[in-house]
Design a protein around this motif. Structure first.
Motif, PDB file in Angstrom:
ATOM      1  N   GLN A  29     -18.523  18.512  -0.807  1.00  0.00           N
ATOM      2  CA  GLN A  29     -18.876  19.733  -1.689  1.00  0.00           C
ATOM      3  C   GLN A  29     -17.946  20.989  -0.979  1.00  0.00           C
ATOM      4  N   ASN A  49     -15.967  29.832 -15.951  1.00  0.00           N
ATOM      5  CA  ASN A  49     -16.437  28.667 -16.167  1.00  0.00           C
ATOM      6  C   ASN A  49     -15.855  27.951 -17.468  1.00  0.00           C
ATOM      7  N   TYR A  54     -11.487  23.336 -12.486  1.00  0.00           N
ATOM      8  CA  TYR A  54     -12.014  23.156 -11.363  1.00  0.00           C
ATOM      9  C   TYR A  54     -12.800  24.342 -10.875  1.00  0.00           C
ATOM     10  N   GLY A  55     -13.922  23.918  -9.978  1.00  0.00           N
ATOM     11  CA  GLY A  55     -14.843  25.032  -9.426  1.00  0.00           C
ATOM     12  C   GLY A  55     -15.851  25.413 -10.332  1.00  0.00           C
ATOM     13  N   LYS A  56     -16.988  25.013 -10.294  1.00  0.00           N
ATOM     14  CA  LYS A  56     -18.130  25.627 -11.244  1.00  0.00           C
ATOM     15  C   LYS A  56     -18.516  26.838 -10.360  1.00  0.00           C
ATOM     16  N   GLU A  68     -18.443  26.338  -6.497  1.00  0.00           N
ATOM     17  CA  GLU A  68     -18.301  25.006  -5.714  1.00  0.00           C
ATOM     18  C   GLU A  68     -17.452  24.243  -6.313  1.00  0.00           C
ATOM     19  N   MET A  69     -16.753  23.347  -5.372  1.00  0.00           N
ATOM     20  CA  MET A  69     -15.935  21.990  -6.070  1.00  0.00           C
ATOM     21  C   MET A  69     -16.375  20.811  -5.183  1.00  0.00           C
ATOM     22  N   ASP A  70     -16.672  19.821  -5.988  1.00  0.00           N
ATOM     23  CA  ASP A  70     -16.947  18.532  -5.403  1.00  0.00           C
ATOM     24  C   ASP A  70     -15.877  17.522  -5.484  1.00  0.00           C
ATOM     25  N   ASN A  85      -6.417  18.532  -2.870  1.00  0.00           N
ATOM     26  CA  ASN A  85      -7.837  18.998  -3.120  1.00  0.00           C
ATOM     27  C   ASN A  85      -7.978  20.310  -2.449  1.00  0.00           C
ATOM     28  N   THR A  88      -5.981  22.982  -3.578  1.00  0.00           N
ATOM     29  CA  THR A  88      -6.611  23.490  -4.839  1.00  0.00           C
ATOM     30  C   THR A  88      -7.803  24.543  -4.541  1.00  0.00           C
ATOM     31  N   TRP A  89      -8.662  24.131  -3.663  1.00  0.00           N
ATOM     32  CA  TRP A  89      -9.617  24.846  -3.502  1.00  0.00           C
ATOM     33  C   TRP A  89      -9.332  26.184  -2.882  1.00  0.00           C
ATOM     34  N   MET A  92      -8.341  28.471  -5.953  1.00  0.00           N
ATOM     35  CA  MET A  92      -9.375  28.673  -6.518  1.00  0.00           C
ATOM     36  C   MET A  92      -9.941  29.923  -5.830  1.00  0.00           C
TER      37      MET A  92
END
Length: 102
Positions: A29, A49, A54-56, A68-70, A85, A88-89, A92
């Motif tokens: 995470q 949200n 992606y990303g809560k 966060e991103m799992d 990934n 992407t993070w 984000m």
């Protein structure tokens, strides 16, 4: 295990889950928190949200936002997919900073 890093101009942590002896983890995470002077309005968090896949985002008890991103890694993850990934993070985090006027 936990790793501290930075991307998109923000510090973040990577938490590992489902590990055996600190390896062969089944998921990770990415998590970043932002200490805001007056907290973030819940409507701003909910807007993120609602619009982003992606990303809560959630607010802590002082209304500071966390994103966060799992990532599921059960059975392993290809290097290219992990790099994708991570990209992407990074995007984000940058987008979220703009979203909260950080």
């Amino acid at each position: 295990p936990k790793i501290k890093s930075a991307a998109g101009g923000a510090n973040f942590s990577i938490y590992f889950y489902g590990c055996e002896s600190g390896k062969d983890c089944t998921s990770i995470q990415f998590s970043a928190g932002f200490d805001t002077p007056n907290g973030l309005d819940l409507a701003v968090a909910n807007d993120w949200n609602t619009r982003k896949r992606y990303g809560k985002v959630y607010l802590d008890d002082e209304r500071d936002p966390y994103i966060e991103m799992d990532i599921d890694m059960e059975g392993g993850i290809r290097t290219e997919l992990f790099a994708d990934n991570l990209g992407t993070w990074d995007r984000m985090l940058s987008d979220f900073k703009k979203h909260i006027d950080w």
